[in-house]
Design an enzyme around this catalytic site. Sequence first.
Site, PDB file in Angstrom:
ATOM      1  N   ASN A 182      -4.461 -15.130   4.587  1.00 59.56           N
ATOM      2  CA  ASN A 182      -5.447 -15.599   3.608  1.00 59.56           C
ATOM      3  C   ASN A 182      -6.696 -16.136   4.296  1.00 59.56           C
ATOM      4  OD1 ASN A 182      -3.967 -14.899   1.373  1.00 59.56           O
ATOM      5  ND2 ASN A 182      -3.314 -16.976   0.888  1.00 59.56           N
ATOM      6  N   GLU A 194       1.524 -15.063   5.536  1.00 62.95           N
ATOM      7  CA  GLU A 194       0.747 -15.041   4.294  1.00 62.95           C
ATOM      8  C   GLU A 194      -0.402 -16.050   4.341  1.00 62.95           C
ATOM      9  OE1 GLU A 194       0.900 -12.890   1.877  1.00 62.95           O
ATOM     10  OE2 GLU A 194       2.736 -11.881   2.510  1.00 62.95           O
ATOM     11  N   ARG A 239      -5.267  -5.457  -1.343  1.00 64.90           N
ATOM     12  CA  ARG A 239      -4.432  -6.663  -1.369  1.00 64.90           C
ATOM     13  C   ARG A 239      -3.649  -6.719  -2.672  1.00 64.90           C
ATOM     14  NH1 ARG A 239      -4.094  -7.970   3.747  1.00 64.90           N
ATOM     15  NH2 ARG A 239      -6.055  -7.377   4.662  1.00 64.90           N
TER      16      ARG A 239
END
Length: 147
Positions: free
Chosen positions: A57, A53, A112
């Site tokens: 990003n 994660e 997303r």
Amino acid sequence: MKQARKTLTNSMTLSFLSLSQNESFARQAVCAFVAQLDPTLEELSDTRIIISEAVTNCVVHAYKKTPGEVFLSVKCYSDKSIAIKIKDKGCGIENVEQAMVPFYTTDKQGERSGMGFAIMQGLSKKLKVKSETGKGTTLDIYIKFGE
């Protein structure tokens, strides 16, 4: 009763380009490194997800379409805890508090889910996000194995 102080037992630092193929590399490197603390398979899986994660990003949001450098460090402690720092020098997050809200995303195409920070918070003991527009973002993640 006085609590024993934790001591640093090992550390590592990596840097790599914010390319999607490096997300897998970062996951594997961190999990191989923290294996010395003998985490459970579930704890390793949670760590893999957190790294995925965080690095995603950087790839998707921090540098947009131009690759930039991602800095990752891990410190292992005697109490079976780890401190992970993931840093970029990308565009930064305009409103960190808003970005931390589940389902919030700046992705206008709808690809997303906006759950990255919520997932990282849920799987870690502590998550701290520091960001400055135009200068980048730093994530400090603390995980304690064996709890």
